[in-house]
Design a protein around this motif. Sequence first.
Motif, PDB file in Angstrom:
ATOM      1  N   GLY A 254       0.816  -1.216   0.000  1.00  0.00           N
ATOM      2  CA  GLY A 254       0.000   0.000   0.000  1.00  0.00           C
ATOM      3  C   GLY A 254       0.845   1.258   0.000  1.00  0.00           C
ATOM      4  O   GLY A 254       0.528   2.238  -0.697  1.00  0.00           O
ATOM      5  N   LEU A 255       1.939   1.259   0.763  1.00  0.00           N
ATOM      6  CA  LEU A 255       2.843   2.415   0.775  1.00  0.00           C
ATOM      7  C   LEU A 255       3.441   2.653  -0.597  1.00  0.00           C
ATOM      8  O   LEU A 255       3.601   3.798  -1.028  1.00  0.00           O
ATOM      9  N   LEU A 292      -1.595   1.984   7.173  1.00  0.00           N
ATOM     10  CA  LEU A 292      -0.769   3.090   6.667  1.00  0.00           C
ATOM     11  C   LEU A 292      -0.756   4.289   7.605  1.00  0.00           C
ATOM     12  O   LEU A 292      -0.312   5.374   7.216  1.00  0.00           O
ATOM     13  N   ALA A 293      -1.230   4.118   8.832  1.00  0.00           N
ATOM     14  CA  ALA A 293      -1.287   5.232   9.783  1.00  0.00           C
ATOM     15  C   ALA A 293       0.074   5.905   9.908  1.00  0.00           C
ATOM     16  O   ALA A 293       1.106   5.250  10.001  1.00  0.00           O
ATOM     17  N   PRO A 314       4.124  11.242   4.675  1.00  0.00           N
ATOM     18  CA  PRO A 314       4.881  10.361   5.556  1.00  0.00           C
ATOM     19  C   PRO A 314       5.451  11.058   6.781  1.00  0.00           C
ATOM     20  O   PRO A 314       5.924  12.194   6.719  1.00  0.00           O
ATOM     21  N   ILE A 315       5.422  10.376   7.890  1.00  0.00           N
ATOM     22  CA  ILE A 315       5.991  10.889   9.131  1.00  0.00           C
ATOM     23  C   ILE A 315       7.483  11.165   8.968  1.00  0.00           C
ATOM     24  O   ILE A 315       8.034  12.055   9.606  1.00  0.00           O
ATOM     25  N   SER A 316       8.137  10.414   8.081  1.00  0.00           N
ATOM     26  CA  SER A 316       9.578  10.573   7.886  1.00  0.00           C
ATOM     27  C   SER A 316       9.946  11.921   7.279  1.00  0.00           C
ATOM     28  O   SER A 316      11.102  12.340   7.346  1.00  0.00           O
ATOM     29  N   PHE A 344       1.439  10.562  13.999  1.00  0.00           N
ATOM     30  CA  PHE A 344       2.514  11.443  13.538  1.00  0.00           C
ATOM     31  C   PHE A 344       3.427  11.910  14.675  1.00  0.00           C
ATOM     32  O   PHE A 344       4.307  12.748  14.473  1.00  0.00           O
ATOM     33  N   LEU A 345       3.219  11.352  15.865  1.00  0.00           N
ATOM     34  CA  LEU A 345       4.056  11.693  17.020  1.00  0.00           C
ATOM     35  C   LEU A 345       4.825  10.480  17.536  1.00  0.00           C
ATOM     36  O   LEU A 345       5.571  10.587  18.506  1.00  0.00           O
ATOM     37  N   SER A 346       4.667   9.351  16.891  1.00  0.00           N
ATOM     38  CA  SER A 346       5.226   8.102  17.411  1.00  0.00           C
ATOM     39  C   SER A 346       6.751   8.090  17.454  1.00  0.00           C
ATOM     40  O   SER A 346       7.341   7.383  18.273  1.00  0.00           O
TER      41      SER A 346
END
Length: 382
Positions: A254-255, A292-293, A314-316, A344-346
């Motif tokens: 999925g990504l 995909l969270a 993406p969080i990255s 988005f804070l993980s």
Amino acid sequence: MDHNLRFSVSSFTEQGSYKLMELPPELCKVMEDFCIKGQPGEDAVLCTQDKTYTIRSVSLSNSILVVTSPPDSDISFDGGDNGLPNIVIRDQLSQILELTQTVPKLHKLNTLLKGKEYGEDEEDNEDGMNVELAIDHSQNMEHFTYTDARAMIQASETELKSGLRQRRILQINETLRPISSIYLTKIIQYILNTLAALMLNHESVPVEKLCTTLADEHDVPRIVSVQVMGWFGDINEIDGKWKMDVNSVVKEAGLGILKDAKDRSYDKDDLISTWKDLVGDKFNSSVSLDLLAGNYLIAPAAPYSDHQVVKYFPISSLPIDPAQRFSDLFLTRSKWKNEDIVPFLSDIAVNSKERDKLLLKYARATTDAEGIWYTSRAQYNG
């Protein structure tokens, strides 16, 4: 026990030579296995085998004296008129070092490995022994090895290995190369197609059989296919079998679709349909946006519309500094639902308690019939 307390004859030269560090209970058992990491310009961290700790100075209200037995070479301390043993003041401390667990500083890998992607056009032989020839395809490419990463990345050994795995970074002849997203998506598709064609049980896949098929039919080097299998499941070294992690494979598929769409929005229904086609009938029941969270945003296709679109986010790509992270998030959306912002804070909080502290510091919570919402604090200026 009573002692004679005296000043060291070297007290002036020894001043500032000692530091006291307060240890959390879990560290008292592993102090023989730790190291201090930090490059010039970085705040030092302490790393154990599996955790990373910040080091900060804490001022004391009362000074602490560092005392020891007299040096053997100093005969002036040998005797005492009262017969009590002597001890010597070596230093006076007004601060101690405090350790606090923190997230590993893995974001530096993005900069260090920029421009070093490993793609489908690499030239390797089937056993992977000449992969270094592909690594040298550019005279300007500097090799960055696992040993370099251990020295430069502020993370424990366990956290570093996990970070390399999560970032899909190959180790080829000790050199680190992030695999290209397009190539990884193709390999995932090759694996799923091979399992279906050979009617292999995804929970017990013969490693050599899969590697040979990927090399013969798709020119995927064994050194690459084995690492990819390790990222998306567990390899039993004893019986040579691979147990595929279905959710991680489906997630990566999925990504890959989202990344390929880049900056354009993807119709939600079309995304789900394309995603299910990619993973095949056997695994399409595992397809879910929840996988995909932290990598996408979802919004109505038009005002007041029930139709939704999905965009790769993406969080990255977000800053690692908490203040900048919240600034970017609230610039992207002025209002976030709790379940939407938490993923988005993980990577900037070691646990939910620390995450909640960040939300309290940088965001204001309100509650309505739909749940908890977060907006930027009025005094927060990013």
